[in-house]
Enzyme design. Structure first.
Site, PDB file in Angstrom:
ATOM      1  N   ASP A  36       0.739  -1.116  -0.432  1.00 46.24           N
ATOM      2  CA  ASP A  36       0.087   0.324   0.071  1.00 46.24           C
ATOM      3  C   ASP A  36       1.218   0.767   0.176  1.00 46.24           C
ATOM      4  O   ASP A  36       1.168   1.822   1.051  1.00 46.24           O
ATOM      5  CB  ASP A  36      -1.019   0.382   1.727  1.00 46.24           C
ATOM      6  N   LYS A  68      -0.270  -7.963  -3.096  1.00 47.43           N
ATOM      7  CA  LYS A  68      -1.400  -6.818  -3.722  1.00 47.43           C
ATOM      8  C   LYS A  68      -0.751  -5.605  -4.038  1.00 47.43           C
ATOM      9  O   LYS A  68      -0.802  -5.259  -2.795  1.00 47.43           O
ATOM     10  CB  LYS A  68      -2.380  -7.690  -2.503  1.00 47.43           C
ATOM     11  N   ASP A  99      -6.042  -6.217  -6.540  1.00 51.84           N
ATOM     12  CA  ASP A  99      -6.926  -5.190  -5.903  1.00 51.84           C
ATOM     13  C   ASP A  99      -7.648  -3.975  -6.118  1.00 51.84           C
ATOM     14  O   ASP A  99      -7.579  -2.890  -5.679  1.00 51.84           O
ATOM     15  CB  ASP A  99      -6.384  -5.205  -4.853  1.00 51.84           C
ATOM     16  N   LEU A 100      -8.619  -3.991  -7.535  1.00 53.96           N
ATOM     17  CA  LEU A 100      -8.999  -2.339  -8.051  1.00 53.96           C
ATOM     18  C   LEU A 100     -10.563  -2.999  -7.959  1.00 53.96           C
ATOM     19  O   LEU A 100     -11.087  -1.704  -7.656  1.00 53.96           O
ATOM     20  CB  LEU A 100      -8.729  -2.330  -9.657  1.00 53.96           C
ATOM     21  N   LYS A 101     -11.146  -3.375  -6.618  1.00 47.20           N
ATOM     22  CA  LYS A 101     -12.245  -3.862  -6.808  1.00 47.20           C
ATOM     23  C   LYS A 101     -13.112  -3.755  -8.007  1.00 47.20           C
ATOM     24  O   LYS A 101     -14.036  -2.014  -7.693  1.00 47.20           O
ATOM     25  CB  LYS A 101     -12.763  -3.009  -4.996  1.00 47.20           C
ATOM     26  N   PHE A 102     -13.451  -3.780  -8.570  1.00 44.79           N
ATOM     27  CA  PHE A 102     -14.660  -3.348 -10.112  1.00 44.79           C
ATOM     28  C   PHE A 102     -15.451  -3.150  -9.363  1.00 44.79           C
ATOM     29  O   PHE A 102     -16.648  -4.967  -8.619  1.00 44.79           O
ATOM     30  CB  PHE A 102     -14.022  -3.990 -10.715  1.00 44.79           C
ATOM     31  N   HIS A 103     -16.056  -2.534  -9.846  1.00 44.94           N
ATOM     32  CA  HIS A 103     -18.186  -2.356  -9.486  1.00 44.94           C
ATOM     33  C   HIS A 103     -18.373  -1.452 -11.032  1.00 44.94           C
ATOM     34  O   HIS A 103     -17.908   0.346 -10.519  1.00 44.94           O
ATOM     35  CB  HIS A 103     -18.265  -1.080  -8.417  1.00 44.94           C
ATOM     36  N   ASP A 104     -19.031  -1.851 -11.622  1.00 40.76           N
ATOM     37  CA  ASP A 104     -19.466  -0.633 -13.065  1.00 40.76           C
ATOM     38  C   ASP A 104     -20.639  -2.198 -13.767  1.00 40.76           C
ATOM     39  O   ASP A 104     -20.907  -2.789 -13.061  1.00 40.76           O
ATOM     40  CB  ASP A 104     -18.166  -0.422 -13.865  1.00 40.76           C
ATOM     41  N   ILE A 105     -20.727  -1.197 -15.280  1.00 44.55           N
ATOM     42  CA  ILE A 105     -21.951  -2.107 -15.835  1.00 44.55           C
ATOM     43  C   ILE A 105     -20.734  -3.007 -15.860  1.00 44.55           C
ATOM     44  O   ILE A 105     -19.899  -3.309 -16.309  1.00 44.55           O
ATOM     45  CB  ILE A 105     -22.590  -1.532 -16.708  1.00 44.55           C
ATOM     46  N   THR A 131     -14.523  -3.540   5.504  1.00 42.66           N
ATOM     47  CA  THR A 131     -14.583  -3.432   6.574  1.00 42.66           C
ATOM     48  C   THR A 131     -14.771  -2.221   7.435  1.00 42.66           C
ATOM     49  O   THR A 131     -14.924  -1.875   8.610  1.00 42.66           O
ATOM     50  CB  THR A 131     -12.810  -4.088   6.774  1.00 42.66           C
ATOM     51  N   GLN A 138      -7.787  -0.328  11.041  1.00 41.01           N
ATOM     52  CA  GLN A 138      -8.361  -2.005  10.995  1.00 41.01           C
ATOM     53  C   GLN A 138      -9.488  -1.457  12.186  1.00 41.01           C
ATOM     54  O   GLN A 138      -8.919  -1.736  12.967  1.00 41.01           O
ATOM     55  CB  GLN A 138      -7.840  -3.174  10.902  1.00 41.01           C
ATOM     56  N   ARG A 183       0.904  -3.597   6.685  1.00 39.29           N
ATOM     57  CA  ARG A 183       1.820  -2.701   7.387  1.00 39.29           C
ATOM     58  C   ARG A 183       2.352  -3.290   8.779  1.00 39.29           C
ATOM     59  O   ARG A 183       3.830  -3.095   8.784  1.00 39.29           O
ATOM     60  CB  ARG A 183       1.045  -1.829   8.258  1.00 39.29           C
TER      61      ARG A 183
HETATM   62  O1  C5P Z   1      -1.502  -2.750   6.327  1.00 32.74           O
HETATM   63  P1  C5P Z   1      -2.883  -4.127   6.473  1.00 32.74           P
HETATM   64  O2  C5P Z   1      -2.400  -5.339   7.042  1.00 32.74           O
HETATM   65  O3  C5P Z   1      -4.130  -3.271   7.649  1.00 32.74           O
HETATM   66  O4  C5P Z   1      -3.752  -4.034   4.716  1.00 32.74           O
HETATM   67  C1  C5P Z   1      -4.661  -4.671   5.150  1.00 32.74           C
HETATM   68  C2  C5P Z   1      -4.620  -4.511   3.052  1.00 32.74           C
HETATM   69  O5  C5P Z   1      -5.871  -5.517   2.677  1.00 32.74           O
HETATM   70  C3  C5P Z   1      -5.123  -3.656   2.683  1.00 32.74           C
HETATM   71  O6  C5P Z   1      -4.113  -3.105   1.334  1.00 32.74           O
HETATM   72  C4  C5P Z   1      -6.604  -3.493   2.442  1.00 32.74           C
HETATM   73  O7  C5P Z   1      -6.670  -2.232   1.192  1.00 32.74           O
HETATM   74  C5  C5P Z   1      -6.725  -4.739   2.164  1.00 32.74           C
HETATM   75  N1  C5P Z   1      -8.528  -4.468   2.474  1.00 32.74           N
HETATM   76  C6  C5P Z   1      -9.273  -4.757   4.297  1.00 32.74           C
HETATM   77  N2  C5P Z   1     -10.065  -4.746   4.616  1.00 32.74           N
HETATM   78  C7  C5P Z   1     -11.132  -5.885   3.251  1.00 32.74           C
HETATM   79  C8  C5P Z   1     -10.447  -5.553   1.421  1.00 32.74           C
HETATM   80  C9  C5P Z   1      -8.990  -5.403   1.636  1.00 32.74           C
HETATM   81  O8  C5P Z   1      -8.025  -4.183   4.443  1.00 32.74           O
HETATM   82  N3  C5P Z   1     -12.554  -6.167   2.590  1.00 32.74           N
END
Ligand code: C5P
Length: 233
Positions: free
Chosen positions: A10, A32, A60-66, A121, A192, A213
């Site tokens: 990230d 990722k 991880d671009l989480k697509f959401h479209d038509i 989350t 988180q 992290r």
């Molecule tokens: O640094 P950390 O371990 O919290 O990173 C978690 C990774 O998982 C991040 O890249 C975050 O975008 C991703 N993620 C998340 N929760 C989700 C989906 C993806 O934390 N529901």
């Protein structure tokens, strides 16, 4: 090599991301990436990460479209040998089916895994009920959407450590479960809310653990993996 750990890169800083891959490549083969790296550097970043030692890449671009737009996005990612990618289950059956058909049209070696995102989350019960008008608990809604994902042939779903058990119960062994928010016990949760430890996540049914992290910020990532119980040779 631990094949269950997915290290989340990230950062918009490509050099930093490459250095992390170099540092971890003897222990972790999957990385990722999301908008932070791909917007400034484009999808060429995939080859740079591979050259640095990333064997598998989760886009991880989480697509959401038509449906048509999502199918085009899946096709571009599949052309570049992405191993796993995400899309929002709330895009609905037609969008999911378009994505699945596109992924299946890639030859076997390049076929990406399509993973559904249900409730982010960052959303809590109040937002779900009061703002989004959903009359279910977060967990019930995640189970509902994850079951829909399986019905329409996604390869798996994302969920936090807190929902693994009920989602695994609902989907059986039909799909993989990818779990972010993994922390060592009694350590910083950062932003988180629903966090959990690696071993219980695996015990409850997670197939892959996304760790960001805790690994990228560690001065000794090998030791961190060992503390997680995830260091394997
Ligand atoms: O640094 P950390 O371990 O919290 O990173 C978690 C990774 O998982 C991040 O890249 C975050 O975008 C991703 N993620 C998340 N929760 C989700 C989906 C993806 O934390 N529901």
């Amino acid at each position: 090599m631990n094949r269950q750990v997915i290290c989340a890169l990230d950062t918009p800083n490509l050099e930093e991301a490459l250095a992390t891959v170099e540092r971890l490549k003897n222990h972790v083969n999957t990385f990722k990436i999301g908008h932070a790296l791909t917007l400034p550097h484009g999808l060429d970043v995939l080859n740079r990460l591979r050259d640095a030692g990333a064997e598998r890449i989760f886009l991880d671009l989480k697509f959401h479209d038509i449906p048509n737009s999502v199918a085009l996005a899946v096709a571009e990612a599949a052309k570049r040998n992405v191993w796993m990618m995400t899309l929002h289950i709330t895009g609905g059956p037609a969008m999911i089916t378009a994505a699945v058909e596109e992924a299946r049209s890639a030859d076997d070696a390049n076929r990406p895994l399509l993973i559904g995102v249900s409730v982010l989350t960052s959303l809590d019960q109040r937002v779900l009920s009061d703002h989004l008008g959903v009359n279910r608990t977060v967990e019930e809604h995640m189970v509902h959407l994850s079951s829909l994902a399986m019905e329409f042939d996604l390869d798996g779903v994302v969920c936090s450590a807190h929902e693994i058990k009920s989602i695994r119960h609902a989907i059986g062994n039909r799909g993989v479960i990818v779990t972010p928010g993994i922390r060592l016990p009694n350590t910083e949760a950062h932003d988180q809310v629903r966090v959990g430890d690696a071993n219980s996540a695996i015990e409850h049914g997670a197939d892959y653990l996304v760790i960001g992290r805790a690994l990228t910020g560690s001065l000794d990532p090998e030791k961190t993996l060992e503390q997680f119980g995830l260091l394997s040779n």
